[in-house]
Motif scaffolding. Structure first.
Motif, PDB file in Angstrom:
ATOM      1  N   TRP A  62     -40.633   6.953 -57.060  1.00 37.28           N
ATOM      2  CA  TRP A  62     -41.886   6.535 -56.442  1.00 37.28           C
ATOM      3  C   TRP A  62     -42.541   5.429 -57.273  1.00 37.28           C
ATOM      4  CZ3 TRP A  62     -45.472  10.415 -53.605  1.00 37.28           C
ATOM      5  CH2 TRP A  62     -44.726  11.196 -52.719  1.00 37.28           C
ATOM      6  N   SER A  66     -35.001  10.793 -53.573  1.00 34.58           N
ATOM      7  CA  SER A  66     -36.199  10.120 -53.077  1.00 34.58           C
ATOM      8  C   SER A  66     -37.474  10.870 -53.432  1.00 34.58           C
ATOM      9  CB  SER A  66     -36.119   9.950 -51.556  1.00 34.58           C
ATOM     10  OG  SER A  66     -36.084  11.215 -50.917  1.00 34.58           O
ATOM     11  N   TYR A 126     -48.089  13.907 -54.254  1.00 31.70           N
ATOM     12  CA  TYR A 126     -46.776  14.138 -54.849  1.00 31.70           C
ATOM     13  C   TYR A 126     -46.547  15.623 -55.120  1.00 31.70           C
ATOM     14  CZ  TYR A 126     -42.624  13.958 -57.666  1.00 31.70           C
ATOM     15  OH  TYR A 126     -41.354  14.171 -58.109  1.00 31.70           O
TER      16      TYR A 126
END
Length: 241
Positions: free
Chosen positions: A54, A48, A175
């Motif tokens: 993403w 994930s 991120y």
């Protein structure tokens, strides 16, 4: 009403079916001997946190937003119906600032490293659980999906790009925070390439290069949009003013 709306709807449905279908296939139970591989378990534990994941989730989310917007247009009996300003603004900003540059970053970064040395980005052990088709859906098919939107969705080129660039930078920093947190938690990087260069000047150079590359990809969409759609009436008025 432009016939482009039906092409967009086809693209949104195809995007959702493609990515959700691939996600389902990748999530199917694996043989016990494969799951016994510690590298496989490590990948599944952190899947994930991959930027690729993403990005295809973003494409699905954007496709859902697009279906909602086009559904509202089709439902309206007013031929001159326009989407609510905030909804249209959210859709356009999401695509321009996040979806488009992220898509091209994934494609470019992944395939460049894959060609140079696949161990840096997609080690051979992943072949046990990810088929070539799944790999191309995640890292190649995302490009025509993004281009399809540019071709069939008319957009106005922003007068100022500062807001979009700030959204893009925020997304990249978010991120990066996930990457750093993952390293702190597991003492290893999600991507092998960072494992090799961490602790050297190249780590910071690569991070800066990725940021600049995303800004370049963001800028790339506007000449393409202008070439496909020409200058909109709103742009003409801005020029006259």
């Amino acid at each position: 009403m432009s016939r482009h709306i039906y092409f967009r709807i086809f693209g949104y449905v195809a995007t959702i079916v493609l990515h959700i279908g691939n996600w389902y296939v990748m999530g199917l139970p694996k043989p016990i001997h494969i799951m016994a591989d510690p590298h496989i378990r490590g990948y599944l534990e952190m899947r994930s946190r991959y930027f690729t994941r993403w990005t295809f989730f973003l494409q699905v989310f954007y496709a859902v937003c697009g279906l909602i917007c086009d559904g509202m247009i089709l439902k309206s009996t007013n031929k001159n119906y326009k989407l609510p300003r905030h909804l249209k603004g959210f859709r356009d900003t999401l695509f321009a600032a996040i979806v488009w540059p992220s898509t091209f970053l994934v494609f470019t970064f992944f395939w460049t490293l894959y060609v140079v040395d696949r161990d840096l980005i997609f080690p051979p052990f992943l072949d046990k659980i990810l088929t070539p088709l799944s790999n191309h859906i995640m890292h190649t098919a995302i490009i025509p999906i993004a281009l399809w939107e540019v071709i069939f969705q008319q957009r106005t080129i922003p007068k100022s790009h500062i807001k979009n660039v700030l959204y893009l930078i925020f997304y990249l920093v978010l991120y990066l925070s996930v990457l750093i947190y993952t390293y702190t938690e597991h003492k290893r990087w999600v991507y092998p390439v960072f494992q090799k260069i961490y602790g050297t000047i190249y780590f910071y150079i690569v991070m800066i290069f990725i940021g600049l590359l995303c800004i370049f990809f963001y800028s790339l969409q506007w000449p393409l949009t202008k070439r496909i759609w020409g200058i909109s009436e709103k742009d003409k008025k801005k020029r006259k003013a």
